[in-house]
Design an enzyme around this catalytic site. Structure first.
Site, short mmCIF file in Angstrom:
data_model
loop_
_atom_site.label_atom_id
_atom_site.label_comp_id
_atom_site.label_asym_id
_atom_site.label_seq_id
_atom_site.Cartn_x
_atom_site.Cartn_y
_atom_site.Cartn_z
N ASP A 62 -15.68 97.32 66.81
CA ASP A 62 -17.00 97.89 67.09
C ASP A 62 -17.61 97.22 68.32
O ASP A 62 -18.60 96.50 68.23
CB ASP A 62 -17.90 97.76 65.85
CG ASP A 62 -17.40 98.59 64.70
OD1 ASP A 62 -16.78 99.65 64.96
OD2 ASP A 62 -17.61 98.21 63.53
N HIS B 41 -15.64 103.43 66.68
CA HIS B 41 -16.82 104.31 66.67
C HIS B 41 -16.98 104.75 68.12
O HIS B 41 -17.65 104.08 68.91
CB HIS B 41 -18.06 103.55 66.19
CG HIS B 41 -18.11 103.33 64.72
ND1 HIS B 41 -18.31 104.37 63.84
CD2 HIS B 41 -18.00 102.22 63.96
CE1 HIS B 41 -18.33 103.89 62.59
NE2 HIS B 41 -18.12 102.59 62.64
N ASP C 36 -14.07 106.70 63.26
CA ASP C 36 -14.94 106.64 62.07
C ASP C 36 -16.23 107.41 62.32
O ASP C 36 -17.32 106.87 62.23
CB ASP C 36 -15.22 105.16 61.76
CG ASP C 36 -15.84 104.96 60.39
OD1 ASP C 36 -15.95 105.94 59.63
OD2 ASP C 36 -16.21 103.82 60.09
N LYS D 15 -17.64 109.86 60.59
CA LYS D 15 -18.43 110.21 59.39
C LYS D 15 -19.14 111.55 59.53
O LYS D 15 -20.36 111.66 59.40
CB LYS D 15 -19.43 109.11 59.05
CG LYS D 15 -18.77 107.78 58.69
CD LYS D 15 -19.79 106.79 58.17
CE LYS D 15 -19.18 105.49 57.71
NZ LYS D 15 -18.64 104.64 58.80
N ASP E 52 -21.65 117.67 58.30
CA ASP E 52 -22.40 118.92 58.49
C ASP E 52 -21.64 120.08 57.86
O ASP E 52 -20.59 119.89 57.24
CB ASP E 52 -22.63 119.14 60.00
CG ASP E 52 -23.93 119.88 60.28
OD1 ASP E 52 -24.23 120.88 59.59
OD2 ASP E 52 -24.65 119.46 61.21
N SER F 3 -19.94 100.71 51.41
CA SER F 3 -19.98 99.28 51.05
C SER F 3 -21.39 98.70 51.07
O SER F 3 -21.60 97.59 50.60
CB SER F 3 -19.10 98.49 52.03
OG SER F 3 -19.58 98.68 53.35
N GLN G 36 -24.84 95.22 54.73
CA GLN G 36 -23.39 95.16 54.49
C GLN G 36 -23.08 94.15 53.38
O GLN G 36 -23.72 93.10 53.28
CB GLN G 36 -22.66 94.77 55.78
CG GLN G 36 -21.16 94.62 55.66
CD GLN G 36 -20.41 95.93 55.36
OE1 GLN G 36 -20.69 96.59 54.36
NE2 GLN G 36 -19.50 96.32 56.22
N GLN G 37 -22.08 94.49 52.55
CA GLN G 37 -21.63 93.58 51.50
C GLN G 37 -20.14 93.32 51.69
O GLN G 37 -19.36 94.26 51.80
CB GLN G 37 -21.86 94.21 50.12
CG GLN G 37 -23.30 94.65 49.91
CD GLN G 37 -23.52 95.28 48.55
OE1 GLN G 37 -24.16 94.68 47.69
NE2 GLN G 37 -23.01 96.47 48.34
N TRP G 38 -19.77 92.06 51.74
CA TRP G 38 -18.37 91.69 51.95
C TRP G 38 -17.79 91.00 50.72
O TRP G 38 -18.48 90.28 50.01
CB TRP G 38 -18.26 90.72 53.13
CG TRP G 38 -18.44 91.33 54.49
CD1 TRP G 38 -17.81 92.44 54.99
CD2 TRP G 38 -19.28 90.83 55.55
NE1 TRP G 38 -18.21 92.67 56.30
CE2 TRP G 38 -19.11 91.69 56.67
CE3 TRP G 38 -20.14 89.74 55.67
CZ2 TRP G 38 -19.78 91.50 57.87
CZ3 TRP G 38 -20.81 89.55 56.87
CH2 TRP G 38 -20.63 90.41 57.96
N GLY H 273 -13.77 94.17 60.32
CA GLY H 273 -14.39 94.20 61.64
C GLY H 273 -14.72 92.81 62.11
O GLY H 273 -13.87 92.07 62.63
P1 BMP Z 1 -17.45 94.70 59.36
O1 BMP Z 1 -16.15 94.18 58.73
O2 BMP Z 1 -17.78 94.06 60.67
O3 BMP Z 1 -18.60 94.72 58.40
O4 BMP Z 1 -17.17 96.24 59.77
C1 BMP Z 1 -16.93 97.23 58.83
C2 BMP Z 1 -16.58 98.53 59.48
O5 BMP Z 1 -16.32 99.49 58.46
C3 BMP Z 1 -17.67 99.14 60.37
O6 BMP Z 1 -17.05 99.76 61.47
C4 BMP Z 1 -18.33 100.19 59.49
O7 BMP Z 1 -18.75 101.34 60.22
C5 BMP Z 1 -17.22 100.59 58.55
N1 BMP Z 1 -17.67 100.97 57.20
C6 BMP Z 1 -18.32 100.08 56.36
O8 BMP Z 1 -18.57 98.93 56.73
N2 BMP Z 1 -18.66 100.48 55.10
C7 BMP Z 1 -18.41 101.72 54.63
O9 BMP Z 1 -18.70 101.99 53.47
C8 BMP Z 1 -17.79 102.64 55.48
C9 BMP Z 1 -17.42 102.26 56.77
O10 BMP Z 1 -16.82 103.12 57.55
#
Ligand code: BMP
Length: 263
Positions: free
Chosen positions: A39, A63, A92, A94, A97, A154, A213-215, A233
C-alpha cells in the site's frame, strides 16, 4: 467450519475457477501461502518492493487507486515481475455496485481487468450483480481470471459481522465457483475444497493500528482459523528490513499451513 483442508494437489484438480489452478500450483511450487499488500502511493516504491517480494509470495496485492502516478508503464513492469516469478497480481478494488457499473469500473481509467489476475468484490449488491463478472472473466482479451468475495472484514465493528451476512456471501460464492475463487475472510467459511480463504489482519508484532484494523498472528489465522493465504501489509512494508520480514512471514505462514489444524 471444522473440516480440514484437502491436499493442494486435490484442490488443484478440483479447481472450478481458473485462478485457483494457478494459485494452488504456485503455492506448491513456491512453498508459500503469503500475499504481500503493497500500500504505497508511488509506482517506483511499489516496483522496488515487488521485485524483492516476488520470489517469496504467491500474490502481490495493490490498491491501484492509491497510486498517484499510475500508468501503463507501471502495469507493464509489474506484469513482467509477476511473469518471471509466478506471482498473482491482485487488485483490491472492493467493487460494490450494480453489475453493469462494476463492469464499467473494471474497464475504466485503470483498466483493472487487463492487468489484474484477481479483484475483490463485495457481496452486498447480490448474486446477479456478481454473476455479471462472468463475461469479463471468460473473455480472453482480459487478464482477470477470478474474483474474491468479501465475506468478512478485519476491522473492528465491521457490519459483515451482522447476523447472516457472511453465510449469505458464502452462498453466492459457492453457487458461482467458476468465477469466485474464494473469500476475503477471518476464518474458514466454505467446505468446498477449491475455495480459497484469503485472510488480512495479520501482523506478528502488533495488535491494532489507530484506525480500526485488528491484527493476529499467522498461526491463529492459518492453523486455528483454517484460512489458506495470509495477506500482510505493514508488517512487511513498514519494516526497516522488508526482505527479512518477508522471509519471516513466509516461514510462519507456511509452517502453520502444513502443520494442519492441530496445536
Ligand atoms: P495491513 O497488514 O497493513 O493492515 O494491510 C492489510 C491490507 O489488507 C490492506 O491493503 C487492506 O486494504 C486489506 N484488507 C484488510 O486489511 N481487511 C479486510 O477485511 C479486507 C482487506 O482487503
Amino acid at each position: 467450519s471444522t473440516k480440514k483442508r484437502a491436499p493442494l494437489s486435490v484442490r488443484m484438480e478440483n479447481a472450478s475457477c481458473r485462478l485457483n489452478e494457478l494459485l494452488y500450483k504456485t503455492m506448491q511450487q513456491k512453498e508459500s501461502n503469503l500475499c504481500l499488500a503493497i500500500d504505497f502511493t508511488q509506482k517506483e516504491q511499489i516496483l522496488e518492493l515487488a521485485k524483492v517480494a516476488a520470489p517469496h509470495v504467491v500474490a502481490i496485492k495493490l490498491h491501484a487507486d492509491c497510486i498517484t502516478d499510475f500508468d501503463d508503464q507501471f502495469v507493464k513492469e509489474l506484469r513482467t515481475i509477476a511473469h518471471n516469478h509466478h506471482c498473482i497480481i491482485f487488485e483490491d478494488r472492493k467493487l460494490a455496485d450494480i453489475g453493469a457499473v462494476n463492469i464499467l469500473q473494471l474497464k475504466g481509467h485503470q483498466n483493472i481487468a487487463k492487468w489484474a489476475d484477481v479483484v475483490t468484490v463485495h457481496a452486498v449488491q447480490g448474486q446477479e450483480s456478481i454473476e455479471a463478472f462472468r463475461k469479463v472473466i471468460n473473455d480472453d482479451n482480459y487478464c482477470l481470471s477470478g474474483i474474491l468475495l468479501i465475506a468478512q472484514l478485519s476491522s473492528k465493528g465491521a457490519l459483515t459481522q451482522l447476523d447472516g451476512y457472511t453465510q449469505a456471501a458464502r452462498n453466492i460464492g459457492e453457487a458461482n465457483r467458476d468465477i469466485v475463487a474464494g473469500f476475503i475472510c477471518q476464518t474458514k467459511i466454505s467446505d468446498f475444497d477449491d475455495m480459497g480463504h484469503w485472510t488480512p489482519g495479520v501482523n506478528l508484532d502488533a495488535k491494532s493500528d489507530d484506525a480500526g484494523q485488528q491484527w493476529r498472528g499467522a498461526n491463529e489465522a492459518i492453523r486455528r482459523q483454517l484460512n489458506d493465504i495470509v495477506i500482510v501489509g505493514r508488517g512487511v512494508t513498514a519494516s526497516k528490513n522488508p526482505k527479512e520480514q518477508l522471509e519471516r512471514y513466509k516461514r510462519e505462514a507456511w509452517n502453520a499451513f502444513i502443520g494442519g489444524d492441530h496445536d
